[in-house]
Design a protein around this motif. Structure first.
Motif, short mmCIF file in Angstrom:
data_model
loop_
_atom_site.label_atom_id
_atom_site.label_comp_id
_atom_site.label_asym_id
_atom_site.label_seq_id
_atom_site.Cartn_x
_atom_site.Cartn_y
_atom_site.Cartn_z
N SER A 148 -5.29 49.97 -0.51
CA SER A 148 -4.00 49.37 -0.15
C SER A 148 -2.88 50.41 -0.16
O SER A 148 -2.03 50.43 0.73
N ILE A 154 -0.21 55.50 5.10
CA ILE A 154 -0.45 55.76 6.52
C ILE A 154 0.59 55.04 7.37
O ILE A 154 1.11 55.59 8.35
N ARG A 155 0.89 53.81 6.99
CA ARG A 155 1.91 53.04 7.72
C ARG A 155 3.27 53.76 7.67
O ARG A 155 3.98 53.84 8.68
N SER A 156 3.62 54.29 6.51
CA SER A 156 4.90 55.01 6.37
C SER A 156 4.92 56.27 7.22
O SER A 156 5.93 56.60 7.85
N LEU A 170 -3.27 52.67 2.80
CA LEU A 170 -2.83 51.99 4.01
C LEU A 170 -1.31 51.99 4.11
O LEU A 170 -0.74 52.22 5.19
N GLU A 171 -0.65 51.76 2.99
CA GLU A 171 0.81 51.79 2.99
C GLU A 171 1.35 53.19 3.30
O GLU A 171 2.35 53.34 4.02
N THR A 218 -1.65 44.57 20.08
CA THR A 218 -1.60 44.87 18.65
C THR A 218 -1.85 43.63 17.80
O THR A 218 -2.67 43.64 16.88
N VAL A 238 3.18 56.84 9.99
CA VAL A 238 3.27 56.47 11.41
C VAL A 238 4.69 56.04 11.77
O VAL A 238 5.25 56.47 12.79
N ASN A 239 5.29 55.20 10.92
CA ASN A 239 6.65 54.74 11.19
C ASN A 239 7.65 55.90 11.20
O ASN A 239 8.57 55.94 12.03
#
Length: 236
Positions: free
Chosen positions: A25, A31-33, A28-29, A189, A35-36
């Motif tokens: 988790s 990676i999300r940061s 994943l967070e 998406t 990408v954003n």
């Protein structure tokens, strides 16, 4: 909220699978940061760069600490001295069941939030009511599952299994709606998220049923007495 639960239970109960989910988790967070942050314009990046760096550093710290516990040799799956190998296996399956119950609940909540608030497709008022009832149903189902395992009540196990049938039927209906409206919004998406979430939910349920069957077969063999006995031994 689920991450806090996983890391707390993973440490206090020495539960490896929940620590592993916590690590995934956090990754994943992160990676999300990344990408954003990478898709932002150069004018906006300086304003949020400190927060971005803090997220990565704190996340990396959490990952390292959790992995040190997961890979460590001091974690014991069963603390009762002289426990038989069969009881240790039963305890591991019991712990896996508890974890999968939580994973299943999280999957149901995430799918409900995705359907209600993402605009995946237009839902009617009756469908919204069904989703809200589904949330209550999910919490009730998990409660019955926990009671069935703790109390070793076989009738509750069958009730729990029957409670999963409406959820599986809804997953099939959700996939049908996604396929019918595939790409209608110009983006794939949300559709991909719904399909992935449904697939993960089915996998969790499948493993949960398998582990619950193993635990069901061990009911009455002394594991409950050993876990909850103040003396930590089984009466002969």
């Amino acid at each position: 909220m689920f991450c806090i639960y996983y890391v707390t239970r993973g440490i206090l109960q020495e539960n490896r699978q929940e620590l592993i989910v916590f690590v995934l988790s956090i990754l994943l967070e992160m990676i999300r940061s990344i990408v954003n942050f990478s898709v932002l314009s150069k004018d906006v990046k300086p304003d949020i760069q400190p927060r971005f760096i803090v997220i990565l550093l704190v996340g990396l710290f959490h990952v390292v600490c959790a992995l040190s516990l997961v890979l460590g040799q001091n974690m014991m799956a069963f603390r009762v001295g002289g426990a038989l190998e069969s009881l240790q296996l039963q305890y591991n399956m019991l712990s896996l069941c508890f974890s999968l119950l939580t994973f299943d609940l999280q999957a149901q909540l995430c799918l409900t939030v995705l359907v209600l608030f993402s605009g995946l497709y237009k839902i009617s008022a009756p469908h919204t009511i069904i989703l809200v009832i589904g949330l209550v149903w999910a919490f009730l189902k998990v409660t019955i599952g926990i009671l069935a395992i703790i109390k070793e009540l076989k009738p509750l196990v069958w009730i729990f299994l029957l409670q999963n049938l409406p959820e599986v039927a809804y997953l099939v209906y959700l996939l049908y709606k996604v396929v019918v409206d595939w790409g209608s919004g110009g983006s794939y998406t949300l559709e991909a998220a719904a399909v992935t979430g449904s697939f993960i939910s089915v996998v969790i349920k499948s493993v949960l049923f398998w582990s619950l069957y193993r635990v069901y077969r061990s009911f009455g063999q002394g594991l409950r007495e050993r876990m909850f006995s103040s003396y930590g031994r089984i009466d002969s």
